[in-house]
Design an enzyme around this catalytic site. Structure first.
Site, short mmCIF file in Angstrom:
data_model
loop_
_atom_site.label_atom_id
_atom_site.label_comp_id
_atom_site.label_asym_id
_atom_site.label_seq_id
_atom_site.Cartn_x
_atom_site.Cartn_y
_atom_site.Cartn_z
N TRP A 70 -3.69 5.90 -4.42
CA TRP A 70 -2.97 6.84 -3.57
C TRP A 70 -1.98 7.71 -4.35
CZ3 TRP A 70 -5.12 7.62 0.80
CH2 TRP A 70 -5.70 6.58 1.53
N LYS A 85 -6.18 10.57 -2.13
CA LYS A 85 -6.74 9.43 -2.87
C LYS A 85 -7.49 9.94 -4.09
CE LYS A 85 -7.63 4.82 -1.82
NZ LYS A 85 -8.27 3.76 -1.06
N GLU A 104 -4.58 -2.98 4.69
CA GLU A 104 -4.13 -3.60 5.95
C GLU A 104 -5.22 -4.43 6.59
OE1 GLU A 104 -3.64 -0.51 4.97
OE2 GLU A 104 -1.74 0.33 5.67
N THR A 127 0.84 -1.20 0.00
CA THR A 127 0.00 0.00 0.00
C THR A 127 0.88 1.24 0.00
OG1 THR A 127 -1.65 1.29 1.18
CG2 THR A 127 -0.23 -0.10 2.55
P1 AMP Z 1 -6.50 1.22 0.59
O1 AMP Z 1 -5.55 0.63 1.54
O2 AMP Z 1 -5.86 1.71 -0.66
O3 AMP Z 1 -7.66 0.32 0.37
O4 AMP Z 1 -7.08 2.54 1.25
C1 AMP Z 1 -7.74 2.55 2.47
C2 AMP Z 1 -8.19 3.94 2.79
O5 AMP Z 1 -9.08 4.42 1.78
C3 AMP Z 1 -8.94 4.09 4.07
O6 AMP Z 1 -8.10 4.16 5.19
C4 AMP Z 1 -9.71 5.39 3.82
O7 AMP Z 1 -8.88 6.52 4.02
C5 AMP Z 1 -10.04 5.29 2.34
N1 AMP Z 1 -11.38 4.69 2.15
C6 AMP Z 1 -11.67 3.43 1.83
N2 AMP Z 1 -13.00 3.25 1.72
C7 AMP Z 1 -13.58 4.44 2.00
C8 AMP Z 1 -14.93 4.93 2.07
N3 AMP Z 1 -15.97 4.14 1.82
N4 AMP Z 1 -15.11 6.21 2.40
C9 AMP Z 1 -14.07 7.04 2.66
N5 AMP Z 1 -12.78 6.66 2.60
C10 AMP Z 1 -12.53 5.37 2.27
#
Ligand code: AMP
Length: 547
Positions: A449, A444, A331, A186
Site C-alpha cells: 500500500w 497498491k 482484515e 494494514t
Molecule cells: P491487503 O490487506 O494488503 O491484503 O489488501 C487487500 C486489498 O488488496 C483488497 O481489499 C483489494 O483492494 C486488493 N486485492 C487483493 N487481492 C486482489 C485481487 N486478486 N484483485 C484485485 N485486488 C485485490
C-alpha cells in the site's frame, strides 16, 4: 441439549504438534541469509519452537504480550510464529518495506515487548531502537558467530543463545481458543495503519479453509514455497496450512528474484507456490529467457492485486501450471475468494474458462459476501451490477486493534455486522466475484500500500502548492503507481523535479510519485472532498512516462 463431544480448544500449537507427530520426518527447507540451504524436519521445528517458548517465558513474555518480527520467510520465523502464539503471546509481524518512522510508530502502538529481526534489517533497528522504549530486547535471528555488534541497540540478544536458555521438555499450555495469536497492521485504510488481531480459533479455521481442494488445496504430497512474505497476512496462512496437511515447506529467505526462486522450485520439487503478480513477472521472464520448464510445479496462487489475464494464460498454456486467482484482505486473515473451475465450466471452451479464471472467484465456506448500493440495499448477482463489497465470517475482523477507527462494521436489517472491504465488485449468477474498482483512497504498488493521503499532505506543505491530489495509475509491472496532481499558487514557479525532491527523506523511496501533472483546478465534492472518481476519469488516457 448440549452435544457430548470433547471440548478441545482450537490452538495453533496443536497444528505443529500434529505435524511433528504424524508427519515428523517431513522437511522444512530454508535459504538462509548466512548463504546456505538449511533443512530440518517438523520434529525439529516443533522441538525448537517449544524450547524458544520456554526461553521467552523465562525472559518475561506473558500471556497476551506482543513479540514482533522484522523477518524474511525462514525456519526461525516459523519457530517464532509457533513459540509466541503457542505460549499465549501475540506474534506481531511487521512489514520491513515501510518507512522506519512508520515502523517505530507501529512498534509503539502495538506495545511490542521484544522484537526479533533478520540482520538485513539491522539498519532499521538502529534507526528506531532509541524511539521504542517499551521493547525490552532486540533479538538477532542469526548464527552466534555472525551476531552483529551495534552500539545503537541496547539489549541486543542472539536468537540461538536465547534458545539455549529454554528447556526442551517444556509443554504447550492449553487455554481459551478465542485468545489473540497474531497481529498484523494494514496501511490499506485511511489514517494511521490499523491492526488486525487474529485469534487461535480464527487462525485454525482459516487454515482448514485454506486447505480445502477448491481453496488453495494442500496435501501431504505437496511441496509448498510461499513467496508471499510471512509479514503479509501470515504468508496467506501457509505456515499454518502446510503443517496442518503435512506438506513439505520451502522458505526462500531474502532472495526473491526469478532465478533464485526457480532454482528452489527445481531443487526441492516444489508443487505449489503463492505470491503477488509482480513476483511472477520476474519468474516468468527468467524461465522464458532460459528456455526452461517447471518440472514439478502444478499450481500457484496469485493475489493481493488483480492478476493480469496474460499471466494466467502464460502459466497455463506455456507451462501447464494452474493459476488460482485469489482475493482477500489483511482484515480477512486473508482468504476470501478463489477462482477455480466447477463442473459446469468443464464443457466450456478454453476462452470461456479463461474468463472464469480471470475473476477474483468464489467464496470458500467460512466467508459470506454481498454487494450493496450506497444506501446499503442488496444488489443483484448478475455479473453486471457493481456495488460495495461486504463480507462476514469467523476469520474476518469485527474491530481493529485497540478499537482504532471505531466500529468498522455495517449492520443489515437483522442486526448482522458486515465488514466493508472498500472494494467495488460484481457477483455473477454462480457467485463468482470480480473487482471493478476500489472506493478506499489508497494505491497498491507491487502488492504494497501507498497512502495517497500522506503523499497529498506532504505536497500541500510545499510553499508553491495550492492544492494536490494523488491517484493510482495502471502500471504493467507494479499494478498501480502514484501520480501527483497539483494546482500551483498564483504567480509562483515550481517544477516537477522541485516537487519530487521535496519528498526526499520523508517517505520510503518506492512511494515517490512516478510523475507530476499541473492542473488549473482539482474537482471537489459538496463537502470540499477531492472527487477521486472524477480525477481518475479525467486521467483515464494518461500514460506514465516511459511506458
Ligand atoms: P491487503 O490487506 O494488503 O491484503 O489488501 C487487500 C486489498 O488488496 C483488497 O481489499 C483489494 O483492494 C486488493 N486485492 C487483493 N487481492 C486482489 C485481487 N486478486 N484483485 C484485485 N485486488 C485485490
Amino acid at each position: 441439549m448440549q452435544g457430548l463431544m470433547m471440548d478441545m480448544p482450537l490452538l495453533i500449537s496443536s497444528i505443529l504438534r500434529h505435524a511433528a507427530r504424524h508427519h515428523g520426518d517431513t522437511e522444512i527447507v530454508s535459504r538462509r541469509l548466512e548463504g546456505d540451504i538449511h533443512r530440518y524436519t517438523y520434529v525439529d521445528c516443533e522441538q525448537r519452537a517449544r524450547t524458544l517458548a520456554d526461553a521467552l517465558e523465562q525472559a518475561g513474555v506473558k500471556h497476551g504480550d506482543r513479540v514482533a518480527t522484522l523477518a524474511w520467510n525462514g525456519y526461525r520465523h516459523m519457530e517464532i510464529y509457533y513459540a509466541v502464539g503457542g505460549m499465549g503471546g501475540v506474534i506481531h509481524t511487521i512489514n520491513p518495506r515501510l518507512h522506519p518512522d512508520q515502523i517505530a510508530w507501529i512498534v509503539n502502538h502495538a506495545e511490542d515487548t521484544h522484537l526479533a529481526f533478520d540482520i538485513t534489517f539491522l539498519p532499521i533497528i538502529e534507526a528506531i531502537a532509541a524511539r521504542c522504549p517499551k521493547v525490552r530486547s532486540w533479538i538477532a535471528m542469526v548464527d552466534e558467530d555472525r551476531h552483529p555488534v551495534s552500539a545503537a541497540i541496547p539489549n541486543l540478544v542472539n536468537y540461538e543463545q536465547l534458545l539455549r536458555s529454554g528447556r526442551s521438555n517444556w509443554r504447550w499450555p492449553e487455554f481459551e481458543e478465542r485468545a489473540a495469536v497474531a497481529l498484523c497492521y494494514t496501511s490499506g485504510t485511511t489514517g494511521n495503519p490499523k491492526g488486525a488481531l487474529y485469534s487461535h480459533r480464527s487462525t485454525v479455521l482459516h487454515a482448514y479453509g485454506a486447505a480445502l481442494p477448491d481453496a488453495m488445496g494442500g496435501s501431504a504430497r505437496d511441496v509448498i514455497l510461499p513467496v508471499v512474505p510471512m509479514f503479509h497476512v501470515n504468508a496467506w496462512g501457509i505456515p499454518y496450512m502446510a503443517p496442518l496437511v503435512g506438506a513439505k515447506l520451502v522458505f526462500p529467505g531474502s532472495q526473491l528474484d526469478g532465478a533464485s526462486i526457480f532454482e528452489l522450485f527445481e531443487s526441492e520439487g516444489v508443487t505449489f507456490s503463492a505470491g503477488v503478480p509482480t513476483v511472477w513477472l520476474g519468474l516468468l521472464a527468467h524461465v522464458r529467457q532460459q528456455g526452461a520448464r517447471f518440472s514439478t510445479l502444478q499450481r500457484t496462487v496469485i493475489g493481493g492485486s488483480a492478476c493480469p489475464p496474460a499471466m494466467i494464460r502464460a502459466f497455463r498454456d506455456d507451462y501447464g501450471v494452474d493459476v488460482i486467482h485469489a482475493w482477500g484482505m489483511t482484515e480477512m486473515s486473508p482468504l476470501g475468494t478463489l477462482s477455480r473451475l466447477q463442473n459446469r465450466h468443464l464443457q466450456l471452451d478454453d476462452a470461456a474458462q479463461q474468463k472464469v479464471l480471470e475473476k477474483q472467484g468464489h467464496v470458500i465456506y467460512g466467508v459470506d459476501m454481498k454487494i450493496v448500493g450506497d444506501d446499503g440495499a442488496d444488489l443483484p448477482w448478475d455479473g453486471k451490477t457493481y456495488g460495495n463489497l461486504l463480507v462476514r465470517g469467523p476469520w474476518i475482523i469485527q474491530a481493529y486493534f485497540k478499537s482504532e477507527g471505531g466500529d468498522p462494521l455495517q449492520y443489515d436489517a437483522d442486526g448482522a455486522g458486515w465488514f466493508p472491504t472498500g472494494d467495488v465488485a460484481t457477483i455473477d449468477e454462480q457467485g463468482y466475484m470480480q473487482i471493478t474498482d476500489r472506493s478506499k483512497d489508497v494505491i497498491k504498488s507491487g502488492g504494497e500500500w501507498i497512502s495517497s493521503i500522506d503523499l497529498e499532505n506532504l505536497a500541500i506543505a510545499h510553499p508553491a502548492v495550492a492544492n494536490a491530489a494523488v491517484i493510482g495509475i495502471a502500471h504493467p509491472k507494479w499494478d498501480e503507481r502514484p501520480l501527483l496532481i497539483v494546482v500551483k499558487k498564483p504567480g509562483v514557479e515550481v517544477t516537477r523535479e522541485d516537487l519530487l525532491r521535496f519528498y526526499e527523506g520523508k517517505i520510503a523511496k518506492w512511494w515517490l510519485p512516478d510523475d507530476v501533472q499541473f492542473v488549473d483546478a482539482i474537482p471537489l465534492g459538496a463537502t470540499g472532498k477531492i472527487l477521486k472518481t472524477r480525477l481518475r476519469e479525467q486521467f483515464r488516457d494518461y500514460r506514465l512516462p516511459g511506458l
